[in-house]
Design a protein around this motif. Structure first.
Motif, PDB file in Angstrom:
ATOM      1  N   GLY A 139       0.699  -1.280  -0.151  1.00 46.33           N
ATOM      2  CA  GLY A 139      -0.058   0.059  -0.103  1.00 46.33           C
ATOM      3  C   GLY A 139       0.964   1.203   0.044  1.00 46.33           C
ATOM      4  N   GLN A 140       1.871   0.987   0.698  1.00 44.76           N
ATOM      5  CA  GLN A 140       2.821   2.303   0.700  1.00 44.76           C
ATOM      6  C   GLN A 140       3.450   2.778  -0.644  1.00 44.76           C
ATOM      7  OE1 GLN A 140       3.935   4.694   3.564  1.00 44.76           O
ATOM      8  NE2 GLN A 140       1.896   3.769   4.191  1.00 44.76           N
ATOM      9  N   GLU A 163       1.956   1.695  -3.488  1.00 48.36           N
ATOM     10  CA  GLU A 163       1.098   2.155  -4.477  1.00 48.36           C
ATOM     11  C   GLU A 163       0.531   3.542  -4.050  1.00 48.36           C
ATOM     12  OE1 GLU A 163      -2.041  -0.772  -4.106  1.00 48.36           O
ATOM     13  OE2 GLU A 163      -0.940  -2.234  -5.195  1.00 48.36           O
ATOM     14  N   ALA A 164       0.699   3.849  -2.805  1.00 48.58           N
ATOM     15  CA  ALA A 164       0.191   5.181  -2.609  1.00 48.58           C
ATOM     16  C   ALA A 164       1.280   6.295  -3.460  1.00 48.58           C
ATOM     17  CB  ALA A 164       0.136   5.713  -1.171  1.00 48.58           C
ATOM     18  N   SER A 165       2.387   6.017  -2.981  1.00 47.36           N
ATOM     19  CA  SER A 165       3.510   6.747  -3.441  1.00 47.36           C
ATOM     20  C   SER A 165       3.588   6.911  -5.269  1.00 47.36           C
ATOM     21  CB  SER A 165       4.995   6.461  -3.060  1.00 47.36           C
ATOM     22  OG  SER A 165       5.827   7.157  -3.470  1.00 47.36           O
ATOM     23  N   ARG A 166       3.454   5.701  -5.663  1.00 49.64           N
ATOM     24  CA  ARG A 166       3.364   5.609  -7.116  1.00 49.64           C
ATOM     25  C   ARG A 166       2.260   6.285  -7.841  1.00 49.64           C
ATOM     26  NH1 ARG A 166       6.559   2.449 -10.084  1.00 49.64           N
ATOM     27  NH2 ARG A 166       6.336   4.214 -11.385  1.00 49.64           N
ATOM     28  N   SER A 167       1.296   6.411  -7.121  1.00 52.93           N
ATOM     29  CA  SER A 167      -0.277   6.798  -7.670  1.00 52.93           C
ATOM     30  C   SER A 167      -0.055   8.623  -7.434  1.00 52.93           C
ATOM     31  CB  SER A 167      -1.310   6.511  -6.624  1.00 52.93           C
ATOM     32  OG  SER A 167      -1.508   7.235  -5.459  1.00 52.93           O
ATOM     33  N   THR A 168       0.979   9.085  -6.794  1.00 52.92           N
ATOM     34  CA  THR A 168       1.233  10.468  -6.896  1.00 52.92           C
ATOM     35  C   THR A 168       2.398  10.740  -7.762  1.00 52.92           C
ATOM     36  OG1 THR A 168       2.678  10.531  -5.191  1.00 52.92           O
ATOM     37  CG2 THR A 168       0.375  10.790  -4.483  1.00 52.92           C
ATOM     38  N   GLY A 169       2.818   9.812  -8.812  1.00 52.98           N
ATOM     39  CA  GLY A 169       3.734  10.181  -9.944  1.00 52.98           C
ATOM     40  C   GLY A 169       5.087  10.058  -9.391  1.00 52.98           C
ATOM     41  N   MET A 170       5.337   9.609  -8.139  1.00 45.91           N
ATOM     42  CA  MET A 170       6.602   9.395  -7.728  1.00 45.91           C
ATOM     43  C   MET A 170       7.370   8.042  -8.317  1.00 45.91           C
ATOM     44  SD  MET A 170       7.372  11.048  -4.686  1.00 45.91           S
ATOM     45  CE  MET A 170       8.058  10.230  -3.267  1.00 45.91           C
ATOM     46  N   THR A 171       8.568   7.888  -8.784  1.00 49.22           N
ATOM     47  CA  THR A 171       9.225   7.001  -9.285  1.00 49.22           C
ATOM     48  C   THR A 171       9.569   5.920  -7.995  1.00 49.22           C
ATOM     49  OG1 THR A 171      11.360   7.698  -9.067  1.00 49.22           O
ATOM     50  CG2 THR A 171      10.484   8.455 -11.129  1.00 49.22           C
ATOM     51  N   GLN A 194      12.364   6.987  -6.095  1.00 54.73           N
ATOM     52  CA  GLN A 194      11.969   8.170  -5.034  1.00 54.73           C
ATOM     53  C   GLN A 194      11.089   7.474  -3.999  1.00 54.73           C
ATOM     54  OE1 GLN A 194       9.973  10.658  -7.928  1.00 54.73           O
ATOM     55  NE2 GLN A 194      11.329  12.306  -7.546  1.00 54.73           N
ATOM     56  N   TYR A 222      12.078   7.951  -0.121  1.00 51.90           N
ATOM     57  CA  TYR A 222      11.494   9.079   0.765  1.00 51.90           C
ATOM     58  C   TYR A 222      10.263   8.121   1.626  1.00 51.90           C
ATOM     59  CZ  TYR A 222      13.723  12.587  -2.043  1.00 51.90           C
ATOM     60  OH  TYR A 222      14.641  13.294  -2.458  1.00 51.90           O
ATOM     61  N   VAL A 223       9.991   7.085   1.076  1.00 49.27           N
ATOM     62  CA  VAL A 223       8.883   6.518   1.646  1.00 49.27           C
ATOM     63  C   VAL A 223       9.140   5.140   2.391  1.00 49.27           C
ATOM     64  CG1 VAL A 223       6.538   5.299   1.241  1.00 49.27           C
ATOM     65  CG2 VAL A 223       7.201   7.644   0.076  1.00 49.27           C
TER      66      VAL A 223
END
Ligand code: ADP
Ligand code: MG
Lengths: 227, 248
Positions: free
Chosen positions: A125-126, A128-136, A139, A143-144
């Motif tokens: 989930g972490q 997916e949440a990050s990728r869903s905001t456009g993070m590579t 990244q 960061y996550v």
């Protein structure tokens, strides 16, 4: 033997004074060798965990073979093998390098497992949440995922790094003048056990602050805990 | 006339998705117009989440096209990380970053993806968090917030990037009943501001009141679609009507 005899054997002021400079020199070698091992071991261990994250099955298989071997084998056997074996194939490593290389690789093997467990413990989930905001992916990792993984890793990493640093005492077996070796030399010259007590105290002075440092790191990372 | 001119904000065309040769989505076609709120309902396992996740390529479609704001996000040449900023997603489990405060959760992608300065990112984060009623919770960690507050942070995180469409997958399902209302309110506010939304949810009362259209999925297909009134008029032979008229 009466009590003054005991005190004389283990807490002899004159012996302590004579050998303190040698022991301090040994302690200094122990300190910088330990630091070099911890730094190299952790960096290499993290690198291996990251390689495992992006690798295919074959690479992961080899990686795990390496890790399992170095976790299973007694450090002394590797030290002796490298120190006495490598010259026969034309590679001459001095005692400090052999010790550094052996213990760094062993720490790396343990650290890889610990980092891997920490990274795996951060749920999908972490990502997916990050990728869903456009993070590579990189990244997201930086960061996550890694900050969360680190919190889980610090206690076992500290234990392992301390345990393996203490193996710098194996330098004695290949004639390296680290702390324990200096203490033994002093013991045989003086016929008095005081240098061993001094070495034990110096080990405490070296490693206790590290444990305290790890403890405070752990506390600092306990984000948002309800108090 | 205007129907034929207006371009859908989200256009799902002949979409297929299979996992290990099991077809989970089977020729899905759906157009969501700008500002429209479309509800996806249907039994568990019918493919609702998979459909939503294909819309920002958290799942790779097996076949078909998904066009967001005129850009085919399934095309190889498309920069998906750029497109994902225009496609906000909200998850059932919130998925906030536990090591970051509410404010930092919102700021992260603004700084790292949109390359905004810390000052600018913080300003936007404050604005978006205030908009969902969390202006007084900026420096709280997720563990210090209620479920409803966490989900509102997640909504602010998605909205802060300026998306054209929002995908919400059961945004209230993990919440205690008394906290559901605040999320429905936030969704209502988004709709009023003209956001295009595709929502998977079991809040049927909200669907009846707020949805422009309801799509009913079964076994990987959209088998019925229409306005809530149309579907409710179909009577008990319609599975969609049974679902929609159910419960609260
Ligand atoms: N990653 C996956 N791998 C294999 N099967 C999956 C995966 N994700 C979903 N499925 C399957 O796809 C079907 C649809 O799942 P889902 O989209 O989650 O349905 P819904 O959200 O409507 O409950 C289910 O049968 C589920 O088991
Ligand atoms: Mg689902």
């Amino acid at each position: 033997m009466d009590i003054t005899g005991l005190v004389d054997l283990f807490f002899n002021g004159a012996v302590a004074q004579t050998y303190l400079p040698d022991l301090l020199r040994g302690a200094w070698i122990t300190i910088y060798l330990s630091l070099a091992i911890v730094i190299a071991g952790l960096v290499f261990g993290l690198a291996l965990a990251l390689i495992r994250l992006v690798s295919n099955k074959a690479v992961v298989w080899f990686l795990r073979l390496f890790v399992d071997c170095f976790r299973a084998v007694p450090p002394l056997s590797v030290v002796l093998l490298l120190y006495f074996g490598l010259p026969s194939v034309g590679i001459n490593l001095s005692a400090p390098w052999v010790l550094w290389l052996t213990l760094s690789l062993i720490l790396a093997a343990f650290a890889e497992e610990i980092f891997w467990a920490g990274i795996s413990a951060v749920g999908p989930g972490q990502w997916e949440a990050s990728r869903s905001t456009g993070m590579t992916n990189a990244q997201t990792l930086r960061y996550v995922v890694l900050p969360q993984a680190m919190r889980l890793c610090i206690p076992p990493l500290t234990n392992r790094a301390l345990a393996i640093s203490k193996n710098t005492a194996l330098g004695t077996a290949i004639g390296m003048p680290e702390l324990l070796n200096e203490a033994q030399t002093a013991l045989s010259f003086s016929g008095n056990a005081t240098p061993l007590i001094m070495a034990a105290i110096l080990y405490l002075i070296i490693f206790m602050p590290l444990m305290a440092l790890a403890g405070s790191l752990e506390k600092r990372m306990a984000w948002g805990a309800r108090t | 006339m205007s129907q034929s001119i207006a371009q859908p904000m989200l256009d799902i065309h002949a979409l297929y998705k299979s996992f290990n040769s099991v077809n989970v989505l089977n020729n899905i076609n759906l157009r969501v117009m700008p500002g429209e709120l479309v509800f996806l309902i249907g039994p568990s396992g019918s493919g609702k989440s998979t459909l939503l996740r294909c819309c920002n390529r958290l799942e790779e479609p097996s076949d078909g096209a998904i066009i967001v704001d005129g850009i085919n996000i399934t095309a190889v040449a498309t920069d998906i990380n750029k497109m994902r900023q225009r496609i906000g997603m909200v998850f059932q489990q919130f998925n906030l970053y536990p090591h970051m405060t509410a404010e930092q959760n919102v700021m992260l992608a603004l700084q790292r993806v949109q390359k905004k300065s810390a000052t600018e990112a913080r300003e936007i984060a404050h604005r978006e968090l205030t908009r969902v009623g969390l202006g007084a919770r900026l420096t709280h960690y997720p563990s210090q917030l209620s479920g409803g507050q966490q989900q509102r942070v997640a909504i602010a995180r998605a909205l802060s990037l300026g998306p054209k469409v929002m995908l919400l997958d059961e945004p209230t399902s993990a919440l205690d009943p008394q906290l559901v209302g605040e999320i429905l309110q936030a969704m209502m506010d988004m709709k009023k501001e003209g956001m295009t939304m595709l929502v998977v949810s079991h809040e049927m009362r909200f669907a009846r009141e707020a949805a422009d259209r309801v799509a009913f999925m079964e076994a990987g297909q959209i088998v019925e679609i229409g306005t809530p009134a149309e579907i409710l008029a179909r009577g008990p032979e319609s599975r969609a009507c049974q679902f929609l008229s159910h419960g609260h």
